[in-house]
Design a protein around this motif. Structure first.
Motif, PDB file in Angstrom:
ATOM      1  N   CYS A  44       0.736  31.235  28.476  1.00  0.00           N
ATOM      2  CA  CYS A  44       1.416  31.644  29.699  1.00  0.00           C
ATOM      3  C   CYS A  44       2.763  30.961  29.869  1.00  0.00           C
ATOM      4  N   CYS A  56       3.337  34.617  33.664  1.00  0.00           N
ATOM      5  CA  CYS A  56       3.552  35.655  32.652  1.00  0.00           C
ATOM      6  C   CYS A  56       2.702  35.312  31.446  1.00  0.00           C
ATOM      7  N   GLN A  58       1.129  36.894  27.539  1.00  0.00           N
ATOM      8  CA  GLN A  58       1.287  37.915  26.510  1.00  0.00           C
ATOM      9  C   GLN A  58       0.216  37.729  25.446  1.00  0.00           C
TER      10      GLN A  58
END
Length: 102
Positions: A44, A56, A58
């Motif tokens: 993160c 955020c 991914q």
């Protein structure tokens, strides 16, 4: 708390007092603990401004990304319980963005 020669002791039962002179300093001290824990998550990226936090995450695919995001949310939830603070569900949002090859 002390004002001149008068002082009073009050126990803070929840969160951080709003509107006080030292409130922003106390908030920074308290929130710094959460931010350092979230920053330890490799999956993160954390962005914070005032009382707002953006997490955020991914991954290689959408399910891995969701797992990373859930890990961060679980950590934040446990942290908030330990400080007797709640996140406002009306101000909490989740958004998934998927890169698609054209």
């Amino acid at each position: 708390m002390q004002l001149g020669l008068t002082s009073a002791i009050r126990c803070l039962k929840r969160g951080c007092p709003q509107g006080s002179v030292y409130g922003p300093i106390f908030w920074n001290i308290i929130i710094n603990d959460l931010l350092s824990k979230l920053n330890n998550l490799v999956c993160c990226e954390i962005i914070a401004f005032a009382g707002d936090i953006l997490v955020c995450s991914q991954g290689r695919d959408l399910s891995a990304t969701f797992l990373h995001a859930q890990e961060a949310l679980n950590l934040a939830s446990e942290w908030s319980k330990s400080f007797k603070m709640d996140f406002n569900p009306d101000k909490t949002r989740f958004m998934a963005i998927e890169k698609r090859n054209v």
